[in-house]
Design a protein around this motif. Structure first.
Motif, PDB file in Angstrom:
ATOM      1  N   ILE B  57       0.842  -1.210   0.000  1.00 58.15           N
ATOM      2  CA  ILE B  57       0.000   0.000   0.000  1.00 58.15           C
ATOM      3  C   ILE B  57       0.873   1.254   0.000  1.00 58.15           C
ATOM      4  N   ILE B  61       0.807   3.788  -3.159  1.00 59.73           N
ATOM      5  CA  ILE B  61       0.253   5.142  -2.961  1.00 59.73           C
ATOM      6  C   ILE B  61       1.378   6.166  -3.082  1.00 59.73           C
ATOM      7  N   GLU B  64       1.788   6.763  -6.670  1.00 60.06           N
ATOM      8  CA  GLU B  64       0.713   7.570  -7.275  1.00 60.06           C
ATOM      9  C   GLU B  64       0.887   9.044  -6.924  1.00 60.06           C
ATOM     10  N   PHE B 161     -10.385  15.657  -9.428  1.00 60.68           N
ATOM     11  CA  PHE B 161      -9.818  14.304  -9.531  1.00 60.68           C
ATOM     12  C   PHE B 161      -8.837  14.065  -8.371  1.00 60.68           C
ATOM     13  N   ARG B 165      -8.925  11.345  -5.103  1.00 64.06           N
ATOM     14  CA  ARG B 165      -7.874  10.357  -4.820  1.00 64.06           C
ATOM     15  C   ARG B 165      -7.493  10.367  -3.341  1.00 64.06           C
ATOM     16  N   VAL B 168      -9.872   8.082  -1.606  1.00 65.08           N
ATOM     17  CA  VAL B 168      -9.585   6.660  -1.850  1.00 65.08           C
ATOM     18  C   VAL B 168      -8.357   6.221  -1.041  1.00 65.08           C
ATOM     19  N   ARG B 172      -7.830   3.216   1.805  1.00 64.36           N
ATOM     20  CA  ARG B 172      -6.810   2.152   1.777  1.00 64.36           C
ATOM     21  C   ARG B 172      -5.981   2.179   3.068  1.00 64.36           C
ATOM     22  N   GLU B 175      -7.873   0.549   5.769  1.00 63.96           N
ATOM     23  CA  GLU B 175      -7.772  -0.911   5.679  1.00 63.96           C
ATOM     24  C   GLU B 175      -6.413  -1.390   6.212  1.00 63.96           C
TER      25      GLU B 175
END
Lengths: 87, 199
Positions: B57, B61, B64, B161, B165, B168, B172, B175
């Protein structure tokens, strides 16, 4: 928007789907539905990339061929403003 | 290692330059809650993470965020292209201009250069994940504030956008925190730091 830009947008959309599935799978690696979607979308993206790169040049330097080597270096770069482009 | 794709994650195409807005947007390039700090935070924290999912993760990330850094740099670049000296003076851009012309420099909206003091890599799993969740929310708030300041749809579209993100990524990291606490003693999650005390 010309055909080249349309294809770049399609690639960006397809890559986004794959990326989002990838992040989901990082946290839920056992999820079989997401894993099969990942595989399916990976193939779709590969197909779009191959089609785009054969027409307009490499998106990744490793995909250059003897014929389009200059296209990697050539404008536009992603941050350049263009009337039509943007991806 | 990394490779580069010669395209943006999401399209940026800004027809109308706006130096005043560029000075606000640049805060997500090099400001306290910006994309540079986000990437460095996650890519630095991952080394001592004890669980495989967390390593994945943070790596993905963190990667990104570099694509987001490129998008923010592109927004600022396109907002500052073809500026006349009059526009630079009238749109409050003189102080940035004198230091950087129209080059892209990692700084906050107030002009503070990027500083690693705005992020933490604490070497403790719960601490770092809570930092990451807070960071995503701080970045989301900053994008909300940019949306309040911006009236150009060409700018608002990619900013929306980027804002989505953050949400999101927050999910994550949530989690990741649950994966972590599931492996710890539920009577005292803090009895050990699994990034340091290995059992």
């Amino acid at each position: 928007m010309d055909e080249k830009d349309m294809m770049r947008r399609k690639i960006a959309m397809q890559d986004f789907v794959l990326w989002e599935l990838g992040l989901f799978l990082d946290a839920q690696p056992d999820n079989k539905t997401a894993a099969s979607m990942f595989t399916m979308n990976k193939e779709k993206l590969a197909k779009l990339m191959t089609e785009y790169e054969s027409k307009y040049g490499p998106l990744d330097q490793r995909h250059i061929t003897p014929d389009n080597r200059w296209a990697w270096v050539a404008d536009p770069w992603p941050w350049d403003y263009s009337e039509t482009g943007g991806v | 290692m990394w490779t580069y794709n010669k395209r943006l994650q999401y399209p940026v195409k800004i027809a109308r330059p706006n130096a005043a807005l560029a000075k606000a947007v640049i805060t997500q390039y090099g400001g306290a809650d910006g994309e540079l700090g986000a990437s460095l935070r996650y890519l630095s924290q991952r080394y001592v993470m004890p669980y495989e999912e967390l390593k994945a993760i943070l790596t993905d990330i963190g990667t990104e965020e570099l694509a987001h850094l490129e998008m923010v740099g592109t927004i600022v670049h396109q907002l500052t292209r073809n500026l006349s000296m009059e526009e630079i003076k009238n749109q409050g851009f003189s102080d940035y201009f004198v230091d950087h012309t129209i080059g892209i420099y990692p700084q906050g909206a107030s002009g503070m250069p990027y500083s690693a003091s705005t992020m933490a890599s604490k070497g403790d799993v719960i601490t770092d994940l809570m930092e990451d969740m807070a960071a995503e929310q701080k970045a989301r708030t900053t994008y909300d504030n940019i949306l309040r300041l911006a009236d150009d749809p060409d700018v608002k579209d990619p900013i929306r956008f980027l804002r989505a993100r953050e949400i999101v990524h927050f999910q994550r990291f949530g989690e990741a925190l649950r994966i972590t606490t599931d492996k710890l003693n539920s009577k005292n999650f803090y009895a050990v730091n699994p990034a340091f005390e290995r059992k």
